[in-house]
Design a protein around this motif. Structure first.
Motif, PDB file in Angstrom:
ATOM      1  N   ARG A 143     -11.797   4.303  -4.875  1.00  0.00           N
ATOM      2  CA  ARG A 143     -10.437   4.345  -5.412  1.00  0.00           C
ATOM      3  C   ARG A 143      -9.532   3.328  -4.723  1.00  0.00           C
ATOM      4  N   LEU A 144      -9.777   3.061  -3.457  1.00  0.00           N
ATOM      5  CA  LEU A 144      -9.040   2.005  -2.768  1.00  0.00           C
ATOM      6  C   LEU A 144      -9.340   0.652  -3.400  1.00  0.00           C
ATOM      7  N   ILE A 145     -10.610   0.394  -3.682  1.00  0.00           N
ATOM      8  CA  ILE A 145     -11.011  -0.866  -4.301  1.00  0.00           C
ATOM      9  C   ILE A 145     -10.409  -0.990  -5.695  1.00  0.00           C
ATOM     10  N   PRO A 200      -2.559   0.899  -3.429  1.00  0.00           N
ATOM     11  CA  PRO A 200      -3.754   1.454  -2.790  1.00  0.00           C
ATOM     12  C   PRO A 200      -3.384   2.498  -1.738  1.00  0.00           C
ATOM     13  N   VAL A 201      -4.100   3.595  -1.749  1.00  0.00           N
ATOM     14  CA  VAL A 201      -3.888   4.654  -0.762  1.00  0.00           C
ATOM     15  C   VAL A 201      -4.787   4.366   0.440  1.00  0.00           C
ATOM     16  N   ARG A 204     -12.295  -4.714   4.480  1.00  0.00           N
ATOM     17  CA  ARG A 204     -13.604  -4.828   5.131  1.00  0.00           C
ATOM     18  C   ARG A 204     -13.815  -3.708   6.136  1.00  0.00           C
ATOM     19  N   GLN A 205     -12.760  -3.371   6.876  1.00  0.00           N
ATOM     20  CA  GLN A 205     -12.866  -2.288   7.846  1.00  0.00           C
ATOM     21  C   GLN A 205     -13.073  -0.942   7.142  1.00  0.00           C
ATOM     22  N   ALA A 206     -12.365  -0.728   6.047  1.00  0.00           N
ATOM     23  CA  ALA A 206     -12.542   0.509   5.280  1.00  0.00           C
ATOM     24  C   ALA A 206     -13.967   0.619   4.754  1.00  0.00           C
ATOM     25  N   SER A 251       0.832  -1.205   0.000  1.00  0.00           N
ATOM     26  CA  SER A 251       0.000   0.000   0.000  1.00  0.00           C
ATOM     27  C   SER A 251       0.863   1.250   0.000  1.00  0.00           C
ATOM     28  N   SER A 252       0.200   2.376   0.150  1.00  0.00           N
ATOM     29  CA  SER A 252       0.885   3.666   0.217  1.00  0.00           C
ATOM     30  C   SER A 252       1.627   3.851   1.534  1.00  0.00           C
ATOM     31  N   VAL A 253       1.370   2.984   2.517  1.00  0.00           N
ATOM     32  CA  VAL A 253       2.002   3.095   3.836  1.00  0.00           C
ATOM     33  C   VAL A 253       3.033   1.982   3.972  1.00  0.00           C
TER      34      VAL A 253
END
Length: 504
Positions: free
Chosen positions: A338-340, A352-353, A320-322, A307-309
């Motif tokens: 946009r994450l999906i 993914p951000v 699921r939490q998002a 991911s971005s992190v």
């Protein structure tokens, strides 16, 4: 007329008039007399650049750690106000209560103060406090490792195969660390103490009564205040409220999440398949959005995506939490879409951000407060057979509600909590003034409509319900329903409630 209203009508009508003029009981008067008169020194808030009203002021309220020992050890609460600018129009003080447990009332006043003033004019001083353990008030720490403070671990998401072994170990570890490191402040984090703190705040403000707008957990705390201090309530708004079952409280709130997410999900599916989304459109039809997300979560369970992190890959449970968090309001839909899309991309350069809520661990004090209040308020299932019961419940919940994958039924640190509740939770009843307005979205991903009906039933003729045909968490000034907003504003400014439960 609904069943619960007809059952309680005769009793409620006979008691409401008498109770609307309640005065303090002798025991309440004695307790108030034994507590030193609180005082406040107001100064301009340090961060007017945060977008709140320029006239917002801040102060510190000293309260006892243990209200049974009013002259004993104390802690500090951050409090705030935006004063009415027209004394002739001022009715009193409106207390703004945030959700949680763990939400900052001061921050919520900063965020909503300008909107509230536009709606309510100079009817009230707008006031708020950070409950003990929250925001800039005295905090507690459990000294939990960072890996245990992500939402996906605090909320006990099962492993990809449905196993809860890691959740059991983490729950034991968390309870042990909180008992070892939390001290008296953590032990004092209860709804009952928050309510007592609220009444001390009322005294410090010099008000005989308060009005209130409580949202989510703040609405539950407001309901408890109205039950314990009915003679101190003026106009009382419960927004997005949960089932008040005193035997279970947060256990019920968690278990209701699966159905709540199911109720709210179609709104996102319709949004994400709308041609107006352009390049952010996820599917051609709403029915295709659910299988897209479910299959993507399973893939991420098997192979998390960078991911971005750095060091925090996107997992199935992160997704699921998002999703659950994003259903709180339409403003969250685009980042989720946009994450999906990024998670579905086969381009290795696309990362993914992560949205802030899933990008890293919560501060230790925030985690401690959230855990502390729900575990201190009521006893949770514990002892022999507990883990087997949770395993069965998680299996059933995963099947019934695949979007939440079993977490609403899972074990928490409360099953291993070292402290027993210091007092019984308050039972919400129909005894008290008829001065409460409940406002509730019909499709709420956190405090579902069917849970709010339980609160409405418990309050009887003390309350009226405004049912709002919107999706999201937080109705008043939150989901853009002019009818619902107008009903709440009219009640707060004129005292006029709908003659009966109504829909918007």
């Amino acid at each position: 007329m609904s069943t619960y209203r007809s059952k309680s009508l005769l009793l409620a009508l006979s008691t409401a008039a008498a109770l609307s003029t309640l005065t303090a009981t002798p025991s309440a008067q004695a307790a108030e007399a034994a507590t030193p008169q609180p005082t406040l020194t107001w100064t301009p808030c340090a961060r007017p650049d945060l977008g709140g009203p320029t006239t917002q002021e801040c102060a510190t309220l000293s309260v006892p750690v243990d209200h049974a020992d009013p002259t004993g050890p104390r802690l500090d609460l951050a409090v705030s106000r935006v004063r009415s600018e027209d004394p002739a129009k001022r009715r009193g003080a409106l207390l703004v209560l945030a959700g949680g447990p763990g939400g900052s009332g001061v921050q919520r006043l900063t965020q909503r103060g300008t909107k509230l003033r536009a709606q309510l004019g100079d009817t009230y001083d707008l006031v708020a406090l950070d409950p003990r353990g929250t925001g800039k008030s005295t905090r507690a720490d459990c000294q939990l490792p960072a890996s245990d403070r992500h939402l996906t671990t605090l909320r006990s998401w099962p492993a990809p195969d449905g196993s809860i072994d890691a959740n059991i170990d983490r729950s034991r570890r968390t309870a042990d660390l909180c008992a070892r490191n939390g001290g008296p402040v953590l032990r004092s984090l209860t709804t009952a103490n928050q309510v007592r703190d609220m009444d001390l705040f009322r005294r410090a403000l010099g008000e005989q009564k308060l009005s209130a707008w409580g949202t989510s957990y703040g609405a539950y705390a407001a309901a408890v205040y109205a039950q314990k201090f009915p003679h101190r309530t003026d106009r009382w708004v419960l927004d997005s409220v949960a089932d008040p079952d005193p035997k279970r409280l947060a256990q019920t709130w968690m278990r209701n999440t699966g159905q709540a997410v199911e109720d709210a999900f179609p709104a996102f599916a319709a949004w994400a398949s709308d041609p107006a989304r352009g390049a952010d459109r996820l599917a051609e039809h709403p029915s295709a959005v659910r299988p897209l997300i479910l299959s993507l979560a399973v893939r991420l369970d098997r192979t998390p995506k960078e991911s971005s992190v750095p060091g925090t890959p996107l997992t199935g449970n992160h997704l699921r939490q998002a999703l659950q968090n994003s259903l709180y309001g339409e403003a969250n839909y685009l980042p989720l879409a946009r994450l999906i899309a990024a998670a579905s991309s086969t381009d290795p350069k696309v990362k993914p951000v992560l949205t802030p809520d899933i990008a890293g661990p919560l501060p230790d004090a925030d985690a401690a407060t959230t855990i502390g209040v729900i575990c201190n308020d009521v006893r949770w299932p514990a002892g022999p057979g507990t883990t087997a019961a949770y395993r069965r419940a998680v299996r059933a919940d995963r099947t019934r509600y695949p979007l939440t994958a079993g977490f609403p039924a899972n074990i928490t640190p409360c099953s291993y909590w070292k402290w027993t509740p210091a007092e019984k939770p308050t039972r919400i009843t129909s005894s008290g003034p008829s001065n409460i307005l409940v406002v509730q979205n019909r499709r709420d991903p956190s405090t579902p409509y069917f849970g709010a009906l339980k609160m409405r039933e418990a309050l009887g003729e003390r309350a009226r319900l405004v049912s709002v045909d919107k999706t999201g968490h937080g109705s008043y000034l939150g989901t853009g329903n002019a009818c619902g907003d107008a009903r709440v504003t009219a009640f707060l400014t004129t005292g006029v409630r709908p003659a009966a439960d109504t829909s918007c």
